[in-house]
Design a protein around this motif. Structure first.
Motif, PDB file in Angstrom:
ATOM      1  N   ASP A  86      56.232  18.728  36.566  1.00  0.00           N
ATOM      2  CA  ASP A  86      57.175  17.654  36.246  1.00  0.00           C
ATOM      3  C   ASP A  86      57.386  17.519  34.740  1.00  0.00           C
ATOM      4  OD1 ASP A  86      58.926  15.536  36.742  1.00  0.00           O
ATOM      5  OD2 ASP A  86      57.320  14.043  36.606  1.00  0.00           O
ATOM      6  N   GLY A  87      57.619  18.674  34.099  1.00  0.00           N
ATOM      7  CA  GLY A  87      57.908  18.654  32.667  1.00  0.00           C
ATOM      8  C   GLY A  87      56.746  18.209  31.805  1.00  0.00           C
ATOM      9  N   PHE A  88      55.520  18.462  32.267  1.00  0.00           N
ATOM     10  CA  PHE A  88      54.315  18.115  31.501  1.00  0.00           C
ATOM     11  C   PHE A  88      54.242  16.619  31.203  1.00  0.00           C
ATOM     12  CE2 PHE A  88      55.326  22.499  29.752  1.00  0.00           C
ATOM     13  CZ  PHE A  88      54.469  23.152  30.627  1.00  0.00           C
ATOM     14  N   SER A  89      54.731  15.802  32.124  1.00  0.00           N
ATOM     15  CA  SER A  89      54.764  14.357  31.880  1.00  0.00           C
ATOM     16  C   SER A  89      53.369  13.773  31.667  1.00  0.00           C
ATOM     17  CB  SER A  89      55.447  13.643  33.048  1.00  0.00           C
ATOM     18  OG  SER A  89      54.787  13.931  34.276  1.00  0.00           O
ATOM     19  N   ASN A  90      52.351  14.407  32.246  1.00  0.00           N
ATOM     20  CA  ASN A  90      50.979  13.893  32.102  1.00  0.00           C
ATOM     21  C   ASN A  90      50.056  14.899  31.417  1.00  0.00           C
ATOM     22  OD1 ASN A  90      51.466  11.397  33.517  1.00  0.00           O
ATOM     23  ND2 ASN A  90      51.503  12.587  35.412  1.00  0.00           N
ATOM     24  N   VAL A  91      50.650  15.835  30.669  1.00  0.00           N
ATOM     25  CA  VAL A  91      49.866  16.873  29.995  1.00  0.00           C
ATOM     26  C   VAL A  91      50.067  16.759  28.494  1.00  0.00           C
ATOM     27  CG1 VAL A  91      49.461  19.345  29.761  1.00  0.00           C
ATOM     28  CG2 VAL A  91      50.117  18.404  31.979  1.00  0.00           C
ATOM     29  N   LYS A  92      48.974  16.682  27.746  1.00  0.00           N
ATOM     30  CA  LYS A  92      49.057  16.536  26.298  1.00  0.00           C
ATOM     31  C   LYS A  92      48.997  17.879  25.576  1.00  0.00           C
ATOM     32  CE  LYS A  92      49.262  12.054  26.387  1.00  0.00           C
ATOM     33  NZ  LYS A  92      50.523  11.365  25.997  1.00  0.00           N
ATOM     34  N   GLN A  93      48.163  18.810  26.067  1.00  0.00           N
ATOM     35  CA  GLN A  93      48.026  20.103  25.421  1.00  0.00           C
ATOM     36  C   GLN A  93      48.027  21.208  26.470  1.00  0.00           C
ATOM     37  OE1 GLN A  93      45.001  20.641  22.443  1.00  0.00           O
ATOM     38  NE2 GLN A  93      45.206  18.555  21.650  1.00  0.00           N
ATOM     39  N   LEU A  94      48.496  22.400  26.051  1.00  0.00           N
ATOM     40  CA  LEU A  94      48.539  23.557  26.940  1.00  0.00           C
ATOM     41  C   LEU A  94      47.904  24.749  26.224  1.00  0.00           C
ATOM     42  CD1 LEU A  94      51.733  22.140  27.091  1.00  0.00           C
ATOM     43  CD2 LEU A  94      51.414  23.264  29.285  1.00  0.00           C
ATOM     44  N   HIS A  95      47.219  25.582  27.009  1.00  0.00           N
ATOM     45  CA  HIS A  95      46.485  26.706  26.428  1.00  0.00           C
ATOM     46  C   HIS A  95      46.753  27.975  27.237  1.00  0.00           C
ATOM     47  CE1 HIS A  95      44.238  23.600  24.242  1.00  0.00           C
ATOM     48  NE2 HIS A  95      44.134  22.974  25.405  1.00  0.00           N
ATOM     49  N   TYR A  96      47.039  29.078  26.535  1.00  0.00           N
ATOM     50  CA  TYR A  96      47.315  30.364  27.178  1.00  0.00           C
ATOM     51  C   TYR A  96      46.635  31.487  26.409  1.00  0.00           C
ATOM     52  CZ  TYR A  96      50.997  27.642  29.423  1.00  0.00           C
ATOM     53  OH  TYR A  96      51.685  26.676  30.127  1.00  0.00           O
ATOM     54  N   THR A  97      46.229  32.517  27.144  1.00  0.00           N
ATOM     55  CA  THR A  97      45.646  33.709  26.530  1.00  0.00           C
ATOM     56  C   THR A  97      46.684  34.816  26.519  1.00  0.00           C
ATOM     57  OG1 THR A  97      43.435  33.131  27.333  1.00  0.00           O
ATOM     58  CG2 THR A  97      43.784  35.404  26.619  1.00  0.00           C
ATOM     59  N   VAL A  98      46.916  35.403  25.351  1.00  0.00           N
ATOM     60  CA  VAL A  98      47.946  36.427  25.169  1.00  0.00           C
ATOM     61  C   VAL A  98      47.316  37.671  24.550  1.00  0.00           C
ATOM     62  CG1 VAL A  98      50.123  36.986  24.011  1.00  0.00           C
ATOM     63  CG2 VAL A  98      49.702  34.655  24.839  1.00  0.00           C
ATOM     64  N   TYR A  99      47.772  38.836  24.986  1.00  0.00           N
ATOM     65  CA  TYR A  99      47.354  40.082  24.341  1.00  0.00           C
ATOM     66  C   TYR A  99      48.548  40.622  23.564  1.00  0.00           C
ATOM     67  CZ  TYR A  99      44.937  44.459  23.465  1.00  0.00           C
ATOM     68  OH  TYR A  99      44.312  45.521  22.845  1.00  0.00           O
ATOM     69  N   ASP A 100      48.393  40.727  22.225  1.00  0.00           N
ATOM     70  CA  ASP A 100      49.452  41.262  21.394  1.00  0.00           C
ATOM     71  C   ASP A 100      48.892  42.328  20.459  1.00  0.00           C
ATOM     72  OD1 ASP A 100      48.134  39.857  19.414  1.00  0.00           O
ATOM     73  OD2 ASP A 100      49.706  38.360  19.138  1.00  0.00           O
ATOM     74  N   THR A 101      49.560  42.608  19.352  1.00  0.00           N
ATOM     75  CA  THR A 101      49.145  43.694  18.457  1.00  0.00           C
ATOM     76  C   THR A 101      47.781  43.458  17.817  1.00  0.00           C
ATOM     77  OG1 THR A 101      50.424  42.648  16.688  1.00  0.00           O
ATOM     78  CG2 THR A 101      51.501  44.413  17.935  1.00  0.00           C
ATOM     79  N   SER A 102      47.310  42.222  17.819  1.00  0.00           N
ATOM     80  CA  SER A 102      45.994  41.931  17.253  1.00  0.00           C
ATOM     81  C   SER A 102      44.937  41.702  18.323  1.00  0.00           C
ATOM     82  CB  SER A 102      46.079  40.705  16.333  1.00  0.00           C
ATOM     83  OG  SER A 102      46.559  39.574  17.036  1.00  0.00           O
ATOM     84  N   GLY A 103      45.258  42.014  19.578  1.00  0.00           N
ATOM     85  CA  GLY A 103      44.300  41.849  20.668  1.00  0.00           C
ATOM     86  C   GLY A 103      44.479  40.532  21.389  1.00  0.00           C
ATOM     87  N   PHE A 104      43.405  40.056  21.999  1.00  0.00           N
ATOM     88  CA  PHE A 104      43.461  38.784  22.720  1.00  0.00           C
ATOM     89  C   PHE A 104      43.589  37.626  21.737  1.00  0.00           C
ATOM     90  CE2 PHE A 104      41.187  41.472  25.806  1.00  0.00           C
ATOM     91  CZ  PHE A 104      41.993  41.273  26.918  1.00  0.00           C
ATOM     92  N   LYS A 105      44.471  36.683  22.070  1.00  0.00           N
ATOM     93  CA  LYS A 105      44.736  35.562  21.186  1.00  0.00           C
ATOM     94  C   LYS A 105      45.030  34.323  22.022  1.00  0.00           C
ATOM     95  CE  LYS A 105      47.321  36.494  17.698  1.00  0.00           C
ATOM     96  NZ  LYS A 105      48.524  36.831  16.888  1.00  0.00           N
TER      97      LYS A 105
END
Length: 252
Positions: free
Chosen positions: A163-182
């Motif tokens: 619902d558009g993050f109505s009750n979420v303050k922060q979001l966290h994701y793990t990404v792999y790019d040119t510098s590795g896991f981030k």
């Protein structure tokens, strides 16, 4: 010469901050997870600083026989200097969930050697195979790891689910790019209305949080367009570096 160097710096920062991270995620029927497929679309953007245009970008979601492809292409230039990037992320949509298959990115600049990054997600062997400029490495595949293009795709899918993050303050994701896991961390700034070439749009503003950095990236997800990112603003020391602004959205 100072003006020329300043413009070149703008272009480089634009491509670094907007070419890889930004992704307008696929539209889900009726804004619901309970969809048999993902709606296809093409979104076009202008790369700006102030009111001056330095380049353009196109994002397209297409479907193959059994999988989807999300592509993102950017181009910016000034005088005889130019930067062009292209990315494509292939994935499956199964049981209302995303399963990444592969990613390929290319960065081409005048006077520079092209940069390449390829990722293959081997779910059977729980292995992430990365090829960067000819060098190959293998990593243990984490279930929630995303490629550089798909991280904002997940932002939008999660916005639809929650619902558009109505009750979420922060979001966290793990990404792999040119510098590795981030880790990509976002702060929810709430709902706002902004003026765009598509008219006034109700949006959710998210800001990417970077530790020990004066850079900030703000993203506006359009509620009226199923949370497609319609504007990004990159700041350095509280001053605008560049803005990516939607110019059109076409559904297929």
């Amino acid at each position: 010469m100072l003006l020329y160097n300043s413009v070149i710096k703008i272009i480089i920062l634009v491509m670094l901050y907007f070419a890889l991270p930004l992704t307008a995620a696929p539209l889900i029927n009726n804004g619901s997870e309970e969809a048999s497929g993902l709606n296809l679309y093409t979104a076009k953007y202008s790369v700006l600083r102030g009111k001056k245009k330095y380049g353009r970008a196109t994002r397209k979601l297409s479907k193959n026989n059994t999988s989807y492809s999300l592509s993102f292409n950017t181009s910016a230039s000034i005088f005889f200097y130019s930067i062009d990037t292209s990315e494509i992320s292939n994935f499956l949509w199964q049981d209302n969930k995303v399963a990444l298959l592969s990613y390929k990115g290319k960065d081409s600049r005048t006077f520079k050697k092209d940069k390449h990054l390829q990722l293959n997600f081997d779910r059977n062997n729980q292995t992430l195979i990365a090829k960067m400029n000819g060098d190959i490495s293998e990593q243990t595949l984490k279930d929630d790891v995303l490629d550089p293009l798909f991280v904002f795709e997940m932002l939008r899918l999660d916005a639809l689910k929650n619902d558009g993050f109505s009750n979420v303050k922060q979001l966290h994701y793990t990404v792999y790019d040119t510098s590795g896991f981030k880790e990509f961390n976002f702060l929810n700034g709430g709902r706002v209305t902004i003026d765009t070439p598509l008219g006034e749009l109700n949006c959710i503003k998210l800001s990417r949080i970077r530790k020990n950095s004066t850079r900030k990236t703000h993203i506006w997800l359009a509620i009226d367009y199923d949370y497609i990112p319609i504007m990004l603003l990159q700041e350095h020391k509280e001053e605008e570096v560049a803005t990516l602004l939607i110019s059109s959205i076409e559904k297929h």
